[in-house]
Write an enzyme that holds these catalytic residues in place. Structure first.
Site, PDB file in Angstrom:
ATOM      1  N   ASP A  50      30.782   5.757 -75.367  1.00  0.00           N
ATOM      2  CA  ASP A  50      29.732   5.120 -76.333  1.00  0.00           C
ATOM      3  C   ASP A  50      29.579   3.792 -75.957  1.00  0.00           C
ATOM      4  O   ASP A  50      30.305   3.388 -75.179  1.00  0.00           O
ATOM      5  CB  ASP A  50      30.131   4.865 -77.928  1.00  0.00           C
ATOM      6  CG  ASP A  50      29.137   5.066 -78.732  1.00  0.00           C
ATOM      7  OD1 ASP A  50      28.737   6.036 -79.267  1.00  0.00           O
ATOM      8  OD2 ASP A  50      28.736   3.808 -79.100  1.00  0.00           O
ATOM      9  N   SER A  77      17.825  19.643 -79.762  1.00  0.00           N
ATOM     10  CA  SER A  77      17.213  19.511 -80.974  1.00  0.00           C
ATOM     11  C   SER A  77      16.138  20.501 -81.620  1.00  0.00           C
ATOM     12  O   SER A  77      15.284  21.107 -80.797  1.00  0.00           O
ATOM     13  CB  SER A  77      16.577  18.208 -81.171  1.00  0.00           C
ATOM     14  OG  SER A  77      15.624  17.996 -82.499  1.00  0.00           O
ATOM     15  N   TYR A 106      10.907  12.524 -76.953  1.00  0.00           N
ATOM     16  CA  TYR A 106      12.019  13.026 -77.557  1.00  0.00           C
ATOM     17  C   TYR A 106      11.909  14.630 -77.373  1.00  0.00           C
ATOM     18  O   TYR A 106      12.921  15.388 -77.162  1.00  0.00           O
ATOM     19  CB  TYR A 106      12.311  12.836 -79.103  1.00  0.00           C
ATOM     20  CG  TYR A 106      13.569  13.339 -79.773  1.00  0.00           C
ATOM     21  CD1 TYR A 106      14.771  12.457 -79.525  1.00  0.00           C
ATOM     22  CD2 TYR A 106      13.580  14.249 -80.604  1.00  0.00           C
ATOM     23  CE1 TYR A 106      15.909  12.924 -80.060  1.00  0.00           C
ATOM     24  CE2 TYR A 106      14.645  14.493 -81.142  1.00  0.00           C
ATOM     25  CZ  TYR A 106      15.856  13.806 -81.109  1.00  0.00           C
ATOM     26  OH  TYR A 106      17.127  14.349 -81.824  1.00  0.00           O
ATOM     27  N   LYS A 137      14.522  16.958 -75.175  1.00  0.00           N
ATOM     28  CA  LYS A 137      15.313  18.119 -75.866  1.00  0.00           C
ATOM     29  C   LYS A 137      14.721  19.333 -75.561  1.00  0.00           C
ATOM     30  O   LYS A 137      15.724  20.312 -75.218  1.00  0.00           O
ATOM     31  CB  LYS A 137      15.217  17.839 -77.189  1.00  0.00           C
ATOM     32  CG  LYS A 137      15.784  16.674 -77.954  1.00  0.00           C
ATOM     33  CD  LYS A 137      17.263  16.776 -77.511  1.00  0.00           C
ATOM     34  CE  LYS A 137      17.856  15.474 -78.527  1.00  0.00           C
ATOM     35  NZ  LYS A 137      19.354  15.364 -78.118  1.00  0.00           N
TER      36      LYS A 137
END
Length: 242
Positions: free
Chosen positions: A37, A137, A150, A154
Site C-alpha cells: 500500500d 468492477s 475507470y 476495469k
C-alpha cells in the site's frame, strides 16, 4: 484446519476498504499476508502483526511489486495467492476529464494489475501452483457515465484475466476476477448523496454491499473450494445490472 492454513498471500491496496477486508479475512483463514500500500503504516496498524507484513508499494512500479513478491517468498517461504486490488478514481465527464487523470487511472488499475499478475505468475510457475485474483468492477461490464477512464481500466482487467488464465493454466496457476458493484468503502461513500441514492435504486437486493462480502468471494477463489475455476469473473453486485 482453516481454508488458507499454510498459504502465503499478497494483497495490494490493503490499508483500507475492500483490500483491508481481504487481507484481514485471509489472515483469519490461516494465511500469512503481505500487504502492499502507499500507506504501509496504516495497513500495519490495522492488521495482525503475527501473520501480516506491510510494505510500501506503488503498483505502477514493477520494482515495488517485485519487492512484494520477494517479501512473501523471503519471509514466509512461498507465494500462493496474489490479489491485485489497488485502485483509484478520477471521475469526470469525457469532455472535462484531464488527460493525466485518464492516464493515472489506467496506470494504477490496468498496468498495476498487469505488474502483479505477471510477477506473481512467474513465481507461482516455479512451484507449479497458485491463484491470482484481479479486482475488476461492474463498471467494466456496463460502463459508467463519468468514468471512461475507470470503466476502460476495469474492462481491460477482465480481458487480461482471461488471457493470463489461458497462459498460466498448464503451470497449475489459476487466474480469476471479481467484479464488485456498489460496495460501502471510503472511495464510494465520498460520492455525492444523490449519486449514491441513484446507484442504490438500481440494486435488486436494496442495499450496498460490504467489503467483507467481497472478501468472502476472494476467500472462495483463493481456496481449494474453487479448484476448477479459472478465467472467470464473479459479480458481487446485489443483482445490479444482471
Amino acid at each position: 484446519m482453516s481454508l488458507l492454513t499454510g498459504r502465503v498471500a499478497v494483497v495490494t491496496g490493503g490499508a483500507q476498504g475492500i483490500g483491508y477486508a481481504i487481507a484481514d479475512t485471509f489472515s483469519k483463514a490461516g494465511a500469512r499476508v503481505v500487504v502492499g500500500d502507499l500507506d504501509p503504516a496504516e495497513a500495519g496498524r490495522r492488521l495482525d502483526p503475527r501473520s501480516c507484513r506491510a510494505v510500501a508499494c506503488d503498483v505502477t512500479s514493477a520494482d515495488d511489486v517485485a519487492t512484494l513478491v520477494r517479501t512473501a517468498v523471503d519471509e514466509f517461504g512461498s507465494l500462493d495467492i496474489m490479489v491485485n486490488n489497488a485502485g483509484i478514481t478520477r471521475d469526470a465527464s469525457m469532455r472535462t476529464m484531464r488527460e493525466d487523470d485518464f492516464d493515472r487511472v489506467i496506470a494504477v488499475h490496468l498496468k498495476g494489475t498487469w505488474n502483479g499478475t505477471r510477477l506473481a505468475a512467474a513465481a507461482m510457475r516455479e512451484q507449479q501452483s497458485g491463484t491470482i485474483i484481479n479486482m475488476s468492477s461492474l463498471s467494466g461490464k456496463v460502463g459508467m457515465a463519468g468514468q471512461t477512464n475507470y470503466s476502460a481500466a476495469k474492462a481491460g482487467i477482465i480481458g487480461m484475466t482471461k488471457a493470463a488464465a489461458k497462459e498460466s493454466a498448464r503451470f497449475g496457476v489459476r487466474v480469476n476476477a471479481i467484479a464488485p458493484g456498489l460496495i460501502r468503502s471510503p472511495m464510494t461513500t465520498a460520492m455525492p448523496q444523490h449519486v449514491w441514492d441513484q446507484k442504490l435504486a438500481e440494486i435488486p437486493l436494496g442495499r450496498a454491499g460490504e467489503p467483507e462480502e467481497v472478501a468472502n468471494v476472494a476467500l472462495f477463489l483463493a481456496s481449494d473450494l474453487s479448484s476448477y475455476l479459472t478465467g472467470t469473473v464473479l459479480e458481487v453486485t446485489g443483482g445490479r445490472f444482471m
